[in-house]
Design an enzyme around this catalytic site. Structure first.
Site, PDB file in Angstrom:
ATOM      1  N   LYS A  63      52.334  64.895  59.411  1.00 59.47           N
ATOM      2  CA  LYS A  63      50.973  64.842  58.849  1.00 59.47           C
ATOM      3  C   LYS A  63      50.019  65.641  59.721  1.00 59.47           C
ATOM      4  O   LYS A  63      49.081  65.129  60.329  1.00 59.47           O
ATOM      5  CB  LYS A  63      50.492  63.404  58.683  1.00 59.47           C
ATOM      6  CG  LYS A  63      51.276  62.680  57.602  1.00 59.47           C
ATOM      7  CD  LYS A  63      50.611  61.468  57.040  1.00 59.47           C
ATOM      8  CE  LYS A  63      51.496  60.832  55.991  1.00 59.47           C
ATOM      9  NZ  LYS A  63      52.813  60.373  56.520  1.00 59.47           N
ATOM     10  N   ASP A  66      45.094  69.647  62.272  1.00 61.85           N
ATOM     11  CA  ASP A  66      44.563  70.330  63.460  1.00 61.85           C
ATOM     12  C   ASP A  66      43.925  71.637  63.014  1.00 61.85           C
ATOM     13  O   ASP A  66      43.847  71.919  61.813  1.00 61.85           O
ATOM     14  CB  ASP A  66      45.729  70.568  64.444  1.00 61.85           C
ATOM     15  CG  ASP A  66      45.268  70.594  65.887  1.00 61.85           C
ATOM     16  OD1 ASP A  66      44.152  71.083  66.155  1.00 61.85           O
ATOM     17  OD2 ASP A  66      46.025  70.132  66.752  1.00 61.85           O
ATOM     18  N   GLY A  68      43.973  75.543  62.208  1.00 61.49           N
ATOM     19  CA  GLY A  68      45.053  76.268  61.549  1.00 61.49           C
ATOM     20  C   GLY A  68      46.064  76.871  62.509  1.00 61.49           C
ATOM     21  O   GLY A  68      47.278  76.754  62.304  1.00 61.49           O
ATOM     22  N   PRO A 172      55.195  58.257  47.957  1.00 58.77           N
ATOM     23  CA  PRO A 172      55.701  57.129  48.730  1.00 58.77           C
ATOM     24  C   PRO A 172      55.086  55.810  48.255  1.00 58.77           C
ATOM     25  O   PRO A 172      54.073  55.815  47.552  1.00 58.77           O
ATOM     26  CB  PRO A 172      55.219  57.446  50.151  1.00 58.77           C
ATOM     27  CG  PRO A 172      53.957  58.219  49.951  1.00 58.77           C
ATOM     28  CD  PRO A 172      54.039  58.899  48.611  1.00 58.77           C
ATOM     29  N   GLY A 173      55.720  54.705  48.642  1.00 55.40           N
ATOM     30  CA  GLY A 173      55.157  53.393  48.320  1.00 55.40           C
ATOM     31  C   GLY A 173      56.105  52.528  47.514  1.00 55.40           C
ATOM     32  O   GLY A 173      55.791  51.367  47.211  1.00 55.40           O
ATOM     33  N   GLY A 175      59.278  50.188  46.966  1.00 52.44           N
ATOM     34  CA  GLY A 175      60.103  49.291  47.789  1.00 52.44           C
ATOM     35  C   GLY A 175      59.235  48.386  48.642  1.00 52.44           C
ATOM     36  O   GLY A 175      58.450  47.581  48.119  1.00 52.44           O
ATOM     37  N   GLY A 195      61.833  54.604  51.932  1.00 50.41           N
ATOM     38  CA  GLY A 195      62.364  54.449  53.281  1.00 50.41           C
ATOM     39  C   GLY A 195      63.097  53.142  53.435  1.00 50.41           C
ATOM     40  O   GLY A 195      64.241  52.979  53.002  1.00 50.41           O
TER      41      GLY A 195
HETATM   42  P1  BMP Z   1      58.743  52.923  53.232  1.00 53.54           P
HETATM   43  O1  BMP Z   1      59.426  53.159  51.875  1.00 53.54           O
HETATM   44  O2  BMP Z   1      59.667  52.395  54.270  1.00 53.54           O
HETATM   45  O3  BMP Z   1      57.465  52.176  53.118  1.00 53.54           O
HETATM   46  O4  BMP Z   1      58.400  54.386  53.794  1.00 53.54           O
HETATM   47  C1  BMP Z   1      57.438  55.198  53.231  1.00 53.54           C
HETATM   48  C2  BMP Z   1      57.403  56.526  53.932  1.00 53.54           C
HETATM   49  O5  BMP Z   1      56.422  57.335  53.327  1.00 53.54           O
HETATM   50  C3  BMP Z   1      57.076  56.442  55.412  1.00 53.54           C
HETATM   51  O6  BMP Z   1      57.833  57.451  56.072  1.00 53.54           O
HETATM   52  C4  BMP Z   1      55.588  56.805  55.486  1.00 53.54           C
HETATM   53  O7  BMP Z   1      55.265  57.503  56.645  1.00 53.54           O
HETATM   54  C5  BMP Z   1      55.430  57.717  54.282  1.00 53.54           C
HETATM   55  N1  BMP Z   1      54.108  57.688  53.650  1.00 53.54           N
HETATM   56  C6  BMP Z   1      53.591  56.517  53.121  1.00 53.54           C
HETATM   57  O8  BMP Z   1      54.201  55.445  53.184  1.00 53.54           O
HETATM   58  N2  BMP Z   1      52.364  56.569  52.508  1.00 53.54           N
HETATM   59  C7  BMP Z   1      51.638  57.719  52.409  1.00 53.54           C
HETATM   60  O9  BMP Z   1      50.579  57.690  51.818  1.00 53.54           O
HETATM   61  C8  BMP Z   1      52.172  58.885  52.944  1.00 53.54           C
HETATM   62  C9  BMP Z   1      53.409  58.859  53.565  1.00 53.54           C
HETATM   63  O10 BMP Z   1      53.926  59.950  54.059  1.00 53.54           O
END
Ligand code: BMP
Length: 226
Positions: A63, A66, A68, A172-173, A175, A195
């Site tokens: 993520k 900083d 460029g 992401p999100g 699980g 994850g």
């Molecule tokens: P998990 O399924 O274990 O919650 O993992 C989610 C992954 O996605 C983690 O590596 C986290 O850094 C990433 N992530 C997130 O959960 N929410 C965001 O908004 C952005 C992410 O990169």
């Protein structure tokens, strides 16, 4: 449409933990995302053994946020160890920020993924107030993808309605954070990042759980798309 986040827990040999899960899953998922927990602990050189020969998505999730030039240096290092995609925050802005990073990504053949919204509640405090501007930056630099939350499918729908099919949505999100598999895909995402729901199970079960998750994605998709 599954990307696995490899974030090793504290009490393990991170290199071994990541390698075992990568080997167990590499032929059934679209890619992997490696973040700060593994890289802070072990650096990046060992990752070239994994990603030097991998043709799926190998996403470095530092993520970046900083100036460029410094993000560009980091991107070049990550490319050298085999990553083919990187995540950066859009909030640093375009000029001498994301524009510089986008140029090095294009030159080095790295897919740029910009964070335009996040899956935790705090994303509403600042980040989500500027989604429109972040999407504009992503479009302006020709970003390959954006990150948007499976926990808030309406945000994904909004982004998809703005960008059409030009930009991938990586979500992401699913699980542990509460979203059901397939929710983000139904809202318009291209990939779901998962994850712990997969990786924190026994190593012997990791593959089986990933398969089950892929099946759940398919089921939900067939329901929502008909
Ligand atoms: P998990 O399924 O274990 O919650 O993992 C989610 C992954 O996605 C983690 O590596 C986290 O850094 C990433 N992530 C997130 O959960 N929410 C965001 O908004 C952005 C992410 O990169």
């Amino acid at each position: 449409m599954l990307i696995v986040a490899l974030d090793p827990p504290l009490n393990v040999d991170a290199e071994k933990w990541v390698t075992q899960r990568y080997e167990a899953l590499r032929d059934i998922v679209k890619g992997f995302k490696i973040g700060l927990p593994a890289i802070v602990k072990h650096g990046t050189n060992w990752l070239s053994k994994l990603f030097g020969v991998y043709d799926g998505l190998a996403i470095a999730d530092l993520k970046l946020a900083d100036i460029g030039d410094v993000m560009a240096l980091t991107a070049a290092i990550l490319r050298n160890v085999g990553f083919n995609a990187i995540i950066a925050h859009a909030f640093v802005g375009y000029e001498k920020g994301i524009d510089v990073l986008a140029k090095i990504c294009e030159k080095e053949g790295i897919k740029l993924i910009l964070v335009v919204s996040m899956s935790h509640e705090g994303s509403k405090e600042f980040i989500d107030r500027h989604i429109d501007e972040f999407i504009d930056i992503a479009e302006r630099v020709g970003s390959w993808g954006v990150v948007a939350p499976a926990t808030r499918p309406n945000v994904i729908q909004f982004i998809r309605s703005k960008v059409g099919s030009k930009i991938k949505i990586v979500s992401p999100g699913v699980g542990v954070q509460g979203a059901e598999p397939g929710t983000a895909l139904c809202a318009g995402a291209d990939y779901e990042i998962v994850g712990r729901a997969i990786t924190y199970s026994d190593l012997g079960k990791v593959r089986e759980i990933a398969y089950a998750l892929l099946e759940s994605q398919k089921k939900r998709l067939s329901l929502c798309r008909g």
